[in-house]
Design a protein around this motif. Structure first.
Motif, PDB file in Angstrom:
ATOM      1  N   ASP A 160       0.832  -1.200   0.000  1.00 33.06           N
ATOM      2  CA  ASP A 160       0.000   0.000   0.000  1.00 33.06           C
ATOM      3  C   ASP A 160       0.869   1.253   0.000  1.00 33.06           C
ATOM      4  OD1 ASP A 160      -2.327  -1.409  -0.021  1.00 33.06           O
ATOM      5  OD2 ASP A 160      -2.575  -1.378   2.161  1.00 33.06           O
ATOM      6  N   ASP A 161       0.419   2.250  -0.731  1.00 36.14           N
ATOM      7  CA  ASP A 161       1.128   3.527  -0.712  1.00 36.14           C
ATOM      8  C   ASP A 161       0.606   4.368   0.452  1.00 36.14           C
ATOM      9  OD1 ASP A 161      -1.371   4.209  -1.588  1.00 36.14           O
ATOM     10  OD2 ASP A 161      -0.715   5.231  -3.396  1.00 36.14           O
ATOM     11  N   VAL A 162       1.116   5.572   0.584  1.00 35.51           N
ATOM     12  CA  VAL A 162       0.762   6.418   1.710  1.00 35.51           C
ATOM     13  C   VAL A 162      -0.732   6.765   1.698  1.00 35.51           C
ATOM     14  CG1 VAL A 162       1.393   8.554   0.505  1.00 35.51           C
ATOM     15  CG2 VAL A 162       1.417   8.488   3.001  1.00 35.51           C
ATOM     16  N   HIS A 163      -1.312   6.920   0.523  1.00 32.12           N
ATOM     17  CA  HIS A 163      -2.724   7.272   0.437  1.00 32.12           C
ATOM     18  C   HIS A 163      -3.628   6.123   0.905  1.00 32.12           C
ATOM     19  CE1 HIS A 163      -0.608   9.827  -2.518  1.00 32.12           C
ATOM     20  NE2 HIS A 163      -1.325  10.767  -1.928  1.00 32.12           N
ATOM     21  N   ARG A 173      -2.810   3.835   3.065  1.00 29.77           N
ATOM     22  CA  ARG A 173      -2.683   3.745   4.521  1.00 29.77           C
ATOM     23  C   ARG A 173      -3.509   4.816   5.220  1.00 29.77           C
ATOM     24  NH1 ARG A 173       2.808   2.776   3.106  1.00 29.77           N
ATOM     25  NH2 ARG A 173       3.308   4.935   3.625  1.00 29.77           N
ATOM     26  N   LEU A 174      -3.512   6.032   4.687  1.00 34.02           N
ATOM     27  CA  LEU A 174      -4.303   7.107   5.288  1.00 34.02           C
ATOM     28  C   LEU A 174      -5.805   6.832   5.180  1.00 34.02           C
ATOM     29  CD1 LEU A 174      -2.329  10.226   4.040  1.00 34.02           C
ATOM     30  CD2 LEU A 174      -2.496   9.392   6.396  1.00 34.02           C
ATOM     31  N   MET A 175      -6.248   6.246   4.070  1.00 34.62           N
ATOM     32  CA  MET A 175      -7.678   5.995   3.867  1.00 34.62           C
ATOM     33  C   MET A 175      -8.202   4.878   4.759  1.00 34.62           C
ATOM     34  SD  MET A 175      -8.840   8.260   1.921  1.00 34.62           S
ATOM     35  CE  MET A 175     -10.448   7.596   1.655  1.00 34.62           C
ATOM     36  N   ARG A 176      -7.324   4.015   5.297  1.00 35.29           N
ATOM     37  CA  ARG A 176      -7.773   2.941   6.183  1.00 35.29           C
ATOM     38  C   ARG A 176      -8.353   3.471   7.481  1.00 35.29           C
ATOM     39  NH1 ARG A 176      -3.136  -0.410   5.027  1.00 35.29           N
ATOM     40  NH2 ARG A 176      -3.741  -1.711   3.313  1.00 35.29           N
ATOM     41  N   LYS A 177      -8.065   4.724   7.831  1.00 36.94           N
ATOM     42  CA  LYS A 177      -8.599   5.310   9.060  1.00 36.94           C
ATOM     43  C   LYS A 177     -10.093   5.564   8.968  1.00 36.94           C
ATOM     44  CE  LYS A 177      -4.314   7.687  10.188  1.00 36.94           C
ATOM     45  NZ  LYS A 177      -3.667   8.983  10.392  1.00 36.94           N
ATOM     46  N   TYR A 178     -10.633   5.648   7.736  1.00 37.84           N
ATOM     47  CA  TYR A 178     -12.044   5.968   7.532  1.00 37.84           C
ATOM     48  C   TYR A 178     -12.836   4.692   7.280  1.00 37.84           C
ATOM     49  CZ  TYR A 178     -10.069  10.579   6.953  1.00 37.84           C
ATOM     50  OH  TYR A 178      -9.391  11.747   7.150  1.00 37.84           O
TER      51      TYR A 178
END
Length: 134
Positions: A89-92, A94-99
């Motif tokens: 997974d790229d940084v985006h 990983r960030l979207m997994r919070k939602y």
């Protein structure tokens, strides 16, 4: 040969054989269906060079986009379609997994509302397009 010598170079209209804007009503039956006899009597459709170029570019770009995507990302697409993860997974991602995930019902609801609005717009704007058979 496109026979565009008597047409304007830049234009967005279709023209008849006299160089006038094409009158579509002359080739349609009263029920808005195509009349081949009236078409032969009236005129073939002539399109300016700029519009021909626009259509050509549009079709070429769509084809080029599909071919270049397959050539450049074919392996990754094939792995993703088979269910294998193509890469980490790229940084985006990983960030979207919070939602939280959006329920499928929301997508279905947006599609149904959009479809109903589209059918309503067609029925209000153009009586010649039938969206259903009664």
């Amino acid at each position: 040969s496109f026979k565009t010598g008597h047409l304007p170079i830049m234009g967005y209209l279709a023209y008849d054989r006299f160089g006038l804007p094409y009158n579509v009503d002359q080739i349609l039956n009263p029920d808005k269906t195509f009349n081949a006899t009236a078409y032969a009597e009236y005129s073939p459709l002539y399109i300016p060079v700029s519009l021909i170029t626009t259509y050509l570019i549009a079709f070429v770009l769509v084809t080029a986009l599909v071919v270049s995507t397959i050539l450049d990302f074919g392996d990754e697409l094939w792995k993703a379609l088979r269910g294998n993860r193509p890469e980490d997974d790229d940084v985006h991602a990983r960030l979207m997994r919070k939602y939280p995930e959006i329920p499928t019902l929301w997508y279905v609801g947006v599609f149904v509302v959009s479809f109903v609005f589209a059918i309503a717009a067609i029925q209000v704007r153009s009586a010649s397009i039938v969206c259903y058979r009664a």
